[in-house]
Every structure is written in C-alpha cells, then in structure tokens.
Design an enzyme around this catalytic site. Sequence first.
Site, PDB file in Angstrom:
ATOM      1  N   ARG A  30      27.646  16.140 -15.836  1.00  0.00           N
ATOM      2  CA  ARG A  30      25.877  16.177 -15.547  1.00  0.00           C
ATOM      3  C   ARG A  30      25.245  15.252 -14.137  1.00  0.00           C
ATOM      4  NH1 ARG A  30      23.871  20.306 -17.885  1.00  0.00           N
ATOM      5  NH2 ARG A  30      24.602  21.539 -20.041  1.00  0.00           N
ATOM      6  N   ARG A  31      25.418  13.482 -14.914  1.00  0.00           N
ATOM      7  CA  ARG A  31      25.002  12.413 -14.173  1.00  0.00           C
ATOM      8  C   ARG A  31      25.197  12.971 -13.004  1.00  0.00           C
ATOM      9  NH1 ARG A  31      25.684   7.777 -18.512  1.00  0.00           N
ATOM     10  NH2 ARG A  31      23.934   9.074 -19.738  1.00  0.00           N
ATOM     11  N   ARG A  51      33.261  24.279 -19.479  1.00  0.00           N
ATOM     12  CA  ARG A  51      34.371  25.387 -20.251  1.00  0.00           C
ATOM     13  C   ARG A  51      34.989  24.438 -21.054  1.00  0.00           C
ATOM     14  NH1 ARG A  51      32.925  28.762 -22.205  1.00  0.00           N
ATOM     15  NH2 ARG A  51      33.914  29.479 -22.301  1.00  0.00           N
ATOM     16  N   GLN A  53      35.221  21.779 -22.144  1.00  0.00           N
ATOM     17  CA  GLN A  53      34.254  21.320 -23.912  1.00  0.00           C
ATOM     18  C   GLN A  53      34.215  22.147 -24.201  1.00  0.00           C
ATOM     19  OE1 GLN A  53      31.093  20.483 -24.582  1.00  0.00           O
ATOM     20  NE2 GLN A  53      31.641  19.878 -26.192  1.00  0.00           N
ATOM     21  N   ASN A  55      35.187  25.366 -25.135  1.00  0.00           N
ATOM     22  CA  ASN A  55      36.286  25.781 -25.019  1.00  0.00           C
ATOM     23  C   ASN A  55      36.515  25.050 -26.170  1.00  0.00           C
ATOM     24  OD1 ASN A  55      39.248  26.638 -25.577  1.00  0.00           O
ATOM     25  ND2 ASN A  55      38.912  28.453 -24.448  1.00  0.00           N
ATOM     26  N   TYR A  59      36.752  25.698 -30.847  1.00  0.00           N
ATOM     27  CA  TYR A  59      38.596  26.294 -31.743  1.00  0.00           C
ATOM     28  C   TYR A  59      38.202  25.271 -32.782  1.00  0.00           C
ATOM     29  CZ  TYR A  59      40.301  30.077 -28.796  1.00  0.00           C
ATOM     30  OH  TYR A  59      40.022  31.147 -28.579  1.00  0.00           O
ATOM     31  N   GLY A  96      43.934  18.512 -17.966  1.00  0.00           N
ATOM     32  CA  GLY A  96      44.448  19.752 -16.727  1.00  0.00           C
ATOM     33  C   GLY A  96      43.362  19.984 -16.293  1.00  0.00           C
ATOM     34  N   ARG A 104      44.808  24.153 -15.742  1.00  0.00           N
ATOM     35  CA  ARG A 104      44.676  24.396 -18.633  1.00  0.00           C
ATOM     36  C   ARG A 104      45.502  24.554 -18.547  1.00  0.00           C
ATOM     37  NH1 ARG A 104      42.115  28.596 -16.471  1.00  0.00           N
ATOM     38  NH2 ARG A 104      42.357  30.643 -17.784  1.00  0.00           N
TER      39      ARG A 104
END
Lengths: 150, 150, 150
Positions: A30-31, A51, A53, A55, A59, A96, A104
């Site tokens: 974000r920074r 995304r 994080q 995801n 889970y 990844g 990923r």
Amino acid sequence: MLEDTVVLAAVTVLAVLEQAYFSLQVIYARRKYSVSPPATSGPPEFDRIFRAQANCSEYFPIFITLLWTSGVFLSQALSSLCGLLYLYGRFLYFRGYSQSSLGRLAPLYFSARVLWTLIALSCLGVVLSFFRVHLNVDVLHELGSALRLV
Amino acid sequence: MLEDTVVLAAVTVLAVLEQAYFSLQVIYARRKYSVSPPATSGPPEFDRIFRAQANCSEYFPIFITLLWTSGVFLSQALSSLCGLLYLYGRFLYFRGYSQSSLGRLAPLYFSARVLWTLIALSCLGVVLSFFRVHLNVDVLHELGSALRLV
Amino acid sequence: MLEDTVVLAAVTVLAVLEQAYFSLQVIYARRKYSVSPPATSGPPEFDRIFRAQANCSEYFPIFITLLWTSGVFLSQALSSLCGLLYLYGRFLYFRGYSQSSLGRLAPLYFSARVLWTLIALSCLGVVLSFFRVHLNVDVLHELGSALRLV
C-alpha cells in the site's frame, strides 16, 4: 487431552504468524504503490499482492477447521504434517503470485491437494469415530483381526 | 468427549465440502466469462457468482464457531440440525444469487434466521454452563423441580 | 473441561454479536447510499463502512483461533481479558473508520497490539504445554523452585 492437541496448536500459531506476514506485505505494498484505504485496487503489482493475501485469508478458517477435525478425530501427527505442507505451499503461492499471475498456479494446486488430503483424513476420522462411538465397532481393529485370519 | 462432538464434526466436514463446491463454481465462472485473476469483477453474471461465494466464505467461520459453541455447551443434536438447515439455505442462496440478485433474498433471510437461532442456542448454553460450573446451580433441573411442585 | 472454557465461549458469542452489528451497518449503508449487491463500491462514506466490516470479518477467524489457543493452553482469564479489549478496539475501529480513513488508525494499532499479545500468550501456552506433556517438565514449577533456592 492437551497431549493429543499441542502439536496442532503449534501449527495453528504458525498459521497465524504466516497470515500476519502476508498482512504486513499488503501494508508495505500500500505504501510502495500509494494505494490508501479504503481503496483496494491499484497497479497490477499491488492487485496481485492484495488478492494473494485475500485468498490466503479466505482459506485460513477452512484450513484451521480441517487441521483440528482430522487431528482430533484421526491423527495429530498426520494432520500436523499436512498442516506444515499447506503453510509451506501458501508461502510459495504468496511469493509466486506477488511476481506474476502465472506464478501462483503451481503452489495453488499443491496447497489445494493438501487441503483435499485433510478433507479425506477428516472424513475418515469422522466415520471411524462414528463407528466406534455409536455402533461400538473399532473398524481398524476389526480390519486387523480379519487380515490376521486370512 | 468424541461421543458428544462426532456429529458436529460430520456437519463441519459437510460445510467445508460446500465451500469447495462454491469455490469450484467461481473457477468455472472465471473461465466462462474470461475474468482472470487478480481481477474480481466482470459481467454481472460473474459478479453475482463471485459475491455469492465471497459472502458464504465470510460467514463460514461465524457458522463453524456457533455450530461448535451451541453444540458443545448446549446440545449436539439441536446444533447439528440447525447446521444442516444453514448449509441447505446457503446452497439455495448460492443458486438463487447465481441467477439474479433478487433470487438471493429469500434463502439469505432463511439462513440469517438459522444463524440467529444458533446464536440464541449458544447464549443459552453459555449461561446454563456458567450457572452449573461457577454457581453450582443446574437451572434446567431446578426449573423441572419447581414445575413439579406447582 | 467446560469450567475452563465457558468464559471463552461467552467472549466468542460476544464476538459473533459484534460481527452481526457490523453486518447490519453495511446493510443500512447499502440502503442509505443506494449501493445494491453485487456492487461493493459507491461513495467514499459507503466504501469506508464496507471496508471496515470486511477487515473485521477477515480478522474474526484469526481472533477466535488465538482466543481459544491461548485460553486453553495458557489461561482462560488472561485470554478472555485480551478478547474483551480486542472487541472494544474493533468497535472503536469500526466507528472511527465510518467517520474518516484517519479515524481507523489509532484503534487499528490498538487491536493489532492486543492480537500480538494473544499470539505471545498462545506461543507461551504451546511451549509450556509441550514441555509438560512431552518432556515431563513443568517449567513454571521449576522456575519457582529455582527462584526459592536463590
């Protein structure tokens, strides 16, 4: 009872620490890419980290639920081993995905396979416990006896 | 102790399998509507399926928490029954939302009512356990005795 | 065993009620700012409320996991106290974020510190239980004896 769950608890704490690590990566991203809350999208590099994080967070409760179900109802050792593999897979997935969308995939498939293994162990644990508790049949013991007779 | 929780564990595994089913639907929808990660929006058909899964995921840990709290502290049978109703409601919600935004409403209200029931059962279980454990009063037993006296 | 967990269960039910309150605020905000599902963004006022709820939901399973790990393996009283502080911090976070992006920061840091405390308590609980169960050493007892000798 603590004896049968302390390793599960250790894996659980490790899982929380991994989630904390992922959350910190989102804060750094974000920074770096100047994406201030409440915004949740920015350049593709940021979106992938965000995304990844999201995801893993999604889970997390499913993983913890399966870890404890298979660990308590079947085997603490097997379940903890799968737990460590899953957390390692999620680490590779996060790294990844941060680099590319393609990156990923392999670790995602790996951690999905570990989750399915935990689902299978949980099912087995529930079924065996059900037989033992409600039908008073120890399936594994019976199987052993039957094999010795053959 | 396993005796008092094996049915809760069975409902838990079923809940995980339902989440797996919802996740697979999102993967199919991503392919069908060509929405590649990390993107999370596309045509309205995709958005509805994506949001249906996200909403179910968000409520998964709340559901599991209530299932086990009311199941352990009050009644495994009542809690498991509510659990099955909740999972059925979520299935209807997912199917309805996939078809139209309006289609999600009736099953959403239904599963919300089941969740509130689980909250009420959990509260009751905690209060009764608290009386029994810390004040040494078995409220249900006392109530029974009082009613017999009347 | 219920004796050692009934307060944890009470904090757990309180946490669920807080999540229910946050969810209701999002429903009211959807009506007020006319943001119909499956849309998840609208005017900044709506986005902040939506993200506040999403963030609290994301941390809910992590919080519950830590509450029970530290509560069961170390101390129900300490863990429940941290739990109440966390829920209070999250309430301030939600209210602050609803008003402005800056307003979320102080309570966010506060609840993060409480979570780190729960992580530390969980680690300590797991390590002490491991020593007691697998190495047959009661570390706290040994420490006490050692201090008396000094």
